[in-house]
Write an enzyme that holds these catalytic residues in place. Structure first.
Site, PDB file in Angstrom:
ATOM      1  N   LYS A  10      29.050  34.199  39.374  1.00  0.00           N
ATOM      2  CA  LYS A  10      29.612  34.431  40.704  1.00  0.00           C
ATOM      3  C   LYS A  10      28.496  34.857  41.677  1.00  0.00           C
ATOM      4  O   LYS A  10      27.381  35.204  41.239  1.00  0.00           O
ATOM      5  CB  LYS A  10      30.761  35.445  40.577  1.00  0.00           C
ATOM      6  CG  LYS A  10      31.886  34.915  39.644  1.00  0.00           C
ATOM      7  CD  LYS A  10      33.078  35.849  39.534  1.00  0.00           C
ATOM      8  CE  LYS A  10      34.147  35.259  38.619  1.00  0.00           C
ATOM      9  NZ  LYS A  10      35.370  36.083  38.553  1.00  0.00           N
ATOM     10  N   TYR A  50      41.557  28.597  40.974  1.00  0.00           N
ATOM     11  CA  TYR A  50      42.347  29.821  40.755  1.00  0.00           C
ATOM     12  C   TYR A  50      43.819  29.601  41.131  1.00  0.00           C
ATOM     13  O   TYR A  50      44.466  30.511  41.641  1.00  0.00           O
ATOM     14  CB  TYR A  50      41.756  30.979  41.568  1.00  0.00           C
ATOM     15  CG  TYR A  50      40.469  31.539  40.981  1.00  0.00           C
ATOM     16  CD1 TYR A  50      40.400  31.954  39.653  1.00  0.00           C
ATOM     17  CD2 TYR A  50      39.328  31.709  41.769  1.00  0.00           C
ATOM     18  CE1 TYR A  50      39.229  32.485  39.114  1.00  0.00           C
ATOM     19  CE2 TYR A  50      38.147  32.244  41.234  1.00  0.00           C
ATOM     20  CZ  TYR A  50      38.119  32.628  39.915  1.00  0.00           C
ATOM     21  OH  TYR A  50      36.962  33.170  39.387  1.00  0.00           O
ATOM     22  N   PHE A  58      45.484  40.268  45.427  1.00  0.00           N
ATOM     23  CA  PHE A  58      44.020  40.331  45.503  1.00  0.00           C
ATOM     24  C   PHE A  58      43.387  38.971  45.783  1.00  0.00           C
ATOM     25  O   PHE A  58      42.170  38.880  45.918  1.00  0.00           O
ATOM     26  CB  PHE A  58      43.440  40.923  44.204  1.00  0.00           C
ATOM     27  CG  PHE A  58      43.781  40.148  42.951  1.00  0.00           C
ATOM     28  CD1 PHE A  58      43.087  38.989  42.614  1.00  0.00           C
ATOM     29  CD2 PHE A  58      44.800  40.569  42.114  1.00  0.00           C
ATOM     30  CE1 PHE A  58      43.402  38.266  41.478  1.00  0.00           C
ATOM     31  CE2 PHE A  58      45.133  39.854  40.961  1.00  0.00           C
ATOM     32  CZ  PHE A  58      44.423  38.691  40.651  1.00  0.00           C
ATOM     33  N   ARG A  86      33.572  33.772  25.826  1.00  0.00           N
ATOM     34  CA  ARG A  86      34.472  34.829  26.319  1.00  0.00           C
ATOM     35  C   ARG A  86      34.045  36.189  25.745  1.00  0.00           C
ATOM     36  O   ARG A  86      34.151  37.211  26.417  1.00  0.00           O
ATOM     37  CB  ARG A  86      35.931  34.537  25.935  1.00  0.00           C
ATOM     38  CG  ARG A  86      36.521  33.298  26.591  1.00  0.00           C
ATOM     39  CD  ARG A  86      36.958  33.487  28.022  1.00  0.00           C
ATOM     40  NE  ARG A  86      38.108  34.360  28.170  1.00  0.00           N
ATOM     41  CZ  ARG A  86      38.768  34.520  29.325  1.00  0.00           C
ATOM     42  NH1 ARG A  86      38.389  33.866  30.430  1.00  0.00           N
ATOM     43  NH2 ARG A  86      39.790  35.333  29.411  1.00  0.00           N
ATOM     44  N   THR A  92      38.227  41.170  31.628  1.00  0.00           N
ATOM     45  CA  THR A  92      38.268  40.920  33.084  1.00  0.00           C
ATOM     46  C   THR A  92      37.804  42.141  33.879  1.00  0.00           C
ATOM     47  O   THR A  92      37.029  42.008  34.824  1.00  0.00           O
ATOM     48  CB  THR A  92      39.716  40.545  33.504  1.00  0.00           C
ATOM     49  OG1 THR A  92      40.140  39.424  32.729  1.00  0.00           O
ATOM     50  CG2 THR A  92      39.785  40.196  34.986  1.00  0.00           C
ATOM     51  N   ARG A 103      30.108  41.569  31.603  1.00  0.00           N
ATOM     52  CA  ARG A 103      30.905  42.339  32.572  1.00  0.00           C
ATOM     53  C   ARG A 103      30.784  43.841  32.310  1.00  0.00           C
ATOM     54  O   ARG A 103      30.740  44.635  33.241  1.00  0.00           O
ATOM     55  CB  ARG A 103      32.363  41.885  32.518  1.00  0.00           C
ATOM     56  CG  ARG A 103      32.588  40.522  33.180  1.00  0.00           C
ATOM     57  CD  ARG A 103      33.971  40.020  32.883  1.00  0.00           C
ATOM     58  NE  ARG A 103      34.344  38.851  33.662  1.00  0.00           N
ATOM     59  CZ  ARG A 103      35.423  38.123  33.408  1.00  0.00           C
ATOM     60  NH1 ARG A 103      36.220  38.443  32.405  1.00  0.00           N
ATOM     61  NH2 ARG A 103      35.705  37.066  34.157  1.00  0.00           N
ATOM     62  N   ASN A 113      33.468  40.825  39.128  1.00  0.00           N
ATOM     63  CA  ASN A 113      33.181  40.952  37.690  1.00  0.00           C
ATOM     64  C   ASN A 113      32.139  39.936  37.207  1.00  0.00           C
ATOM     65  O   ASN A 113      32.083  39.608  36.026  1.00  0.00           O
ATOM     66  CB  ASN A 113      34.476  40.901  36.881  1.00  0.00           C
ATOM     67  CG  ASN A 113      35.198  39.583  37.050  1.00  0.00           C
ATOM     68  OD1 ASN A 113      34.733  38.695  37.760  1.00  0.00           O
ATOM     69  ND2 ASN A 113      36.338  39.449  36.396  1.00  0.00           N
ATOM     70  N   HIS A 116      32.619  33.891  35.350  1.00  0.00           N
ATOM     71  CA  HIS A 116      33.849  33.238  34.904  1.00  0.00           C
ATOM     72  C   HIS A 116      33.557  32.419  33.659  1.00  0.00           C
ATOM     73  O   HIS A 116      32.491  31.813  33.556  1.00  0.00           O
ATOM     74  CB  HIS A 116      34.373  32.287  35.997  1.00  0.00           C
ATOM     75  CG  HIS A 116      35.398  31.321  35.482  1.00  0.00           C
ATOM     76  ND1 HIS A 116      36.734  31.649  35.360  1.00  0.00           N
ATOM     77  CD2 HIS A 116      35.280  30.051  35.003  1.00  0.00           C
ATOM     78  CE1 HIS A 116      37.389  30.613  34.838  1.00  0.00           C
ATOM     79  NE2 HIS A 116      36.526  29.631  34.615  1.00  0.00           N
ATOM     80  N   GLU A 127      38.264  22.258  33.735  1.00  0.00           N
ATOM     81  CA  GLU A 127      37.280  22.872  34.641  1.00  0.00           C
ATOM     82  C   GLU A 127      35.947  22.108  34.632  1.00  0.00           C
ATOM     83  O   GLU A 127      35.307  21.971  35.674  1.00  0.00           O
ATOM     84  CB  GLU A 127      37.079  24.347  34.263  1.00  0.00           C
ATOM     85  CG  GLU A 127      38.330  25.172  34.568  1.00  0.00           C
ATOM     86  CD  GLU A 127      38.246  26.641  34.139  1.00  0.00           C
ATOM     87  OE1 GLU A 127      37.263  27.016  33.465  1.00  0.00           O
ATOM     88  OE2 GLU A 127      39.170  27.398  34.486  1.00  0.00           O
TER      89      GLU A 127
HETATM   90  P1  IDP Z   1      39.384  36.020  33.773  1.00  0.00           P
HETATM   91  O1  IDP Z   1      38.354  35.688  34.846  1.00  0.00           O
HETATM   92  O2  IDP Z   1      38.936  37.192  32.921  1.00  0.00           O
HETATM   93  O3  IDP Z   1      39.805  34.826  32.971  1.00  0.00           O
HETATM   94  P2  IDP Z   1      41.818  35.858  35.436  1.00  0.00           P
HETATM   95  O4  IDP Z   1      43.079  36.642  35.209  1.00  0.00           O
HETATM   96  O5  IDP Z   1      41.851  34.372  35.254  1.00  0.00           O
HETATM   97  O6  IDP Z   1      40.682  36.564  34.529  1.00  0.00           O
HETATM   98  O7  IDP Z   1      41.352  36.199  36.927  1.00  0.00           O
HETATM   99  C1  IDP Z   1      40.412  35.428  37.605  1.00  0.00           C
HETATM  100  C2  IDP Z   1      39.566  36.335  38.462  1.00  0.00           C
HETATM  101  O8  IDP Z   1      40.360  36.982  39.450  1.00  0.00           O
HETATM  102  C3  IDP Z   1      38.906  37.491  37.700  1.00  0.00           C
HETATM  103  O9  IDP Z   1      37.744  37.094  37.014  1.00  0.00           O
HETATM  104  C4  IDP Z   1      38.641  38.487  38.807  1.00  0.00           C
HETATM  105  O10 IDP Z   1      37.483  38.118  39.581  1.00  0.00           O
HETATM  106  C5  IDP Z   1      39.890  38.325  39.673  1.00  0.00           C
HETATM  107  N1  IDP Z   1      40.961  39.271  39.286  1.00  0.00           N
HETATM  108  C6  IDP Z   1      41.794  39.147  38.226  1.00  0.00           C
HETATM  109  N2  IDP Z   1      42.663  40.170  38.160  1.00  0.00           N
HETATM  110  C7  IDP Z   1      42.388  40.965  39.213  1.00  0.00           C
HETATM  111  C8  IDP Z   1      42.980  42.209  39.697  1.00  0.00           C
HETATM  112  O11 IDP Z   1      43.929  42.757  39.126  1.00  0.00           O
HETATM  113  N3  IDP Z   1      42.417  42.733  40.820  1.00  0.00           N
HETATM  114  C9  IDP Z   1      41.370  42.135  41.472  1.00  0.00           C
HETATM  115  N4  IDP Z   1      40.798  40.979  41.054  1.00  0.00           N
HETATM  116  C10 IDP Z   1      41.298  40.394  39.941  1.00  0.00           C
END
Ligand code: IDP
Length: 133
Positions: A10, A50, A58, A86, A92, A103, A113, A116, A127
């Site tokens: 990112k 997304y 968010f 992963r 996350t 992370r 974070n 991805h 993807e």
């Molecule tokens: P992942 O990236 O660990 O697979 P996802 O649930 O697919 O998690 O979420 C995609 C991205 O959205 C996350 O990597 C993070 O940048 C953001 N995100 C996910 N959940 C939250 C949250 O509860 N608050 C703020 N940002 C979030």
């Protein structure tokens, strides 16, 4: 089984000059970078990528973050590449991610974070096709 997965570093990963250290982790684990490019993602690409999150409160913050600057996209290949990647990436939320994961070591908060990684064989395929054609 040999697999392929999509990793996106990112914008803050590039701005903070963390690319070398991040890529090293994958190579250390004997994974191979088979495709790589740096690109600024568009709002349309991010909505598609997304799509499961567009209704989350968010989401606007996530869009702003992902458009702060260019990202690095790469296809990572190797034995169980999806689950291995992963594990290298971590949970996350960087505050919950184990130390030693990307992370856990470098992430700032649940939005910022750092990285991805695809979460299944199907999403990896989707993807990789989305970003590398
Ligand atoms: P992942 O990236 O660990 O697979 P996802 O649930 O697919 O998690 O979420 C995609 C991205 O959205 C996350 O990597 C993070 O940048 C953001 N995100 C996910 N959940 C939250 C949250 O509860 N608050 C703020 N940002 C979030």
């Amino acid at each position: 089984m040999s697999e392929q997965t999509l990793v996106i570093i990112k914008p803050d990963g590039l701005a903070r000059r963390l690319l070398g250290r991040i890529i090293q982790r994958f190579e250390d684990k004997q994974l191979q970078i088979s495709q790589i490019k740096i690109e600024t993602l568009s709002k349309a690409q991010l909505h598609e990528h997304y799509h499961h999150l567009v209704d989350q409160p968010f989401f606007p913050r996530l869009l702003d973050y992902m458009m702060e600057g260019p990202v690095l996209l790469m296809v990572v290949k190797g034995e169980q590449a999806i689950s291995q990647t992963r594990k290298i990436v971590g949970a996350t939320d960087p505050l919950e991610a184990e130390m030693g994961t990307l992370r856990g070591d470098f992430g700032v908060n649940k939005t910022r974070n750092l990285i991805h990684a695809s979460d299944s064989v199907d999403t990896a395929q989707e993807e990789i096709a989305r970003f590398f054609g």
